[in-house]
Design a protein around this motif. Structure first.
Motif, PDB file in Angstrom:
ATOM      1  N   SER A 195       9.170  -4.807   0.198  1.00  0.00           N
ATOM      2  CA  SER A 195       8.184  -4.434  -0.821  1.00  0.00           C
ATOM      3  C   SER A 195       7.719  -2.992  -0.674  1.00  0.00           C
ATOM      4  N   LEU A 196       8.271  -2.270   0.296  1.00  0.00           N
ATOM      5  CA  LEU A 196       7.910  -0.859   0.485  1.00  0.00           C
ATOM      6  C   LEU A 196       9.122   0.057   0.449  1.00  0.00           C
ATOM      7  N   LEU A 197      10.169  -0.313   1.198  1.00  0.00           N
ATOM      8  CA  LEU A 197      11.272   0.616   1.409  1.00  0.00           C
ATOM      9  C   LEU A 197      12.052   0.953   0.141  1.00  0.00           C
ATOM     10  N   PRO A 198      12.269   0.021  -0.807  1.00  0.00           N
ATOM     11  CA  PRO A 198      12.918   0.438  -2.050  1.00  0.00           C
ATOM     12  C   PRO A 198      12.122   1.513  -2.789  1.00  0.00           C
TER      13      PRO A 198
ATOM     14  N   VAL B 296      -3.152  -1.642   7.465  1.00  0.00           N
ATOM     15  CA  VAL B 296      -2.097  -0.952   6.731  1.00  0.00           C
ATOM     16  C   VAL B 296      -1.103  -0.398   7.746  1.00  0.00           C
ATOM     17  N   ARG B 297       0.165  -0.790   7.609  1.00  0.00           N
ATOM     18  CA  ARG B 297       1.190  -0.372   8.563  1.00  0.00           C
ATOM     19  C   ARG B 297       2.157   0.619   7.929  1.00  0.00           C
ATOM     20  N   GLN B 298       2.564   1.592   8.707  1.00  0.00           N
ATOM     21  CA  GLN B 298       3.468   2.632   8.227  1.00  0.00           C
ATOM     22  C   GLN B 298       4.919   2.162   8.297  1.00  0.00           C
ATOM     23  N   GLY B 299       5.728   2.594   7.320  1.00  0.00           N
ATOM     24  CA  GLY B 299       7.123   2.193   7.282  1.00  0.00           C
ATOM     25  C   GLY B 299       8.111   3.333   7.327  1.00  0.00           C
TER      26      GLY B 299
END
Length: 221
Positions: free
Chosen positions: A141-144, A183-186
């Motif tokens: 849900s974040l990397l794309p 909130v975590r960083q990707g």
């Protein structure tokens, strides 16, 4: 809106490279252009349409220097590990030469991270803790969206490089930037205009070497 490069979809997808040595460290990047790229990124898929991503755009020289310092510490450990791109060798002289070039460009970025005009951190709301087991549902849900940002940047004459080494110091960087614990960083994306826009597809393994049809047995077997 910023004028776009004349690239068809396949050209855009196959020529969006990790750019390091060809980042123009002297040319300012308007915040409005970064906003345009992020508007594109927000159209990416996100699980349950939660849209729980967050984007931290860093332009302050002092903050960039601090982040670059953490990155350099992590990169130093990586450079001495077996995972370092320059340490990987294959039974293929051409591929080994590519690895050497990638290692050299990674070294360059680590040395100049603080000079990159814009650093973009993609992050996502997690809650109290990361889920156990396979986390594909979370990071999917974040990397794309981060990749969409890179594509949008390429279309506007900007370059970036996908980096995660900063995550070794995720807590320290979160404290530096005031990122909440939930909130975590990707990903960390250093962004700048590129020196030239003539990027080409990279050499890759043949599709049949990595393609599986109906079972794990390779198609080429």
């Amino acid at each position: 809106m910023t004028e776009l490069l004349p690239l068809n979809p396949d050209e855009l997808l196959t020529t969006t490279r990790s750019v390091r040595k060809r980042l123009d460290l002297e040319r300012p990047v308007p915040l409005e252009v970064i906003r345009e790229c992020l508007e594109v990124a927000l159209q990416a898929p996100t699980g349950s349409n939660a849209q729980s991503w967050h984007w931290i755009v860093v332009t302050d020289p002092g903050l960039k220097k601090a982040i670059a310092g953490y990155y350099a510490q992590s990169f130093d450990a990586y450079r001495r590990s077996a995972s370092y791109s320059g340490a990987r060798r294959f039974d293929d002289p051409a591929r080994d030469a590519t690895q050497t070039r990638v290692a050299s460009s990674a070294d360059h970025l680590a040395a100049h991270m603080a000079e990159v005009p814009v650093l973009v951190i993609g992050a996502i709301f997690v809650g109290l803790q990361l889920p156990a087991g396979n986390q594909a549902g979370l990071w999917g849900s974040l990397l794309p969206a981060a990749w969409s940002f890179q594509l949008a940047a390429r279309a506007r004459g900007l370059g970036s490089a996908w980096t995660t080494l900063h995550l070794e110091y995720e807590k320290e960087i979160a404290e530096l930037l005031g990122i909440p614990a939930r909130v975590r960083q990707g990903v960390l994306l250093p962004v700048a205009y590129t020196k030239g826009t003539d990027f080409k597809p990279a050499p890759r393994q043949s599709l049949d070497a990595v393609l599986h049809l109906n079972s794990w047995s390779p198609v080429s077997a």
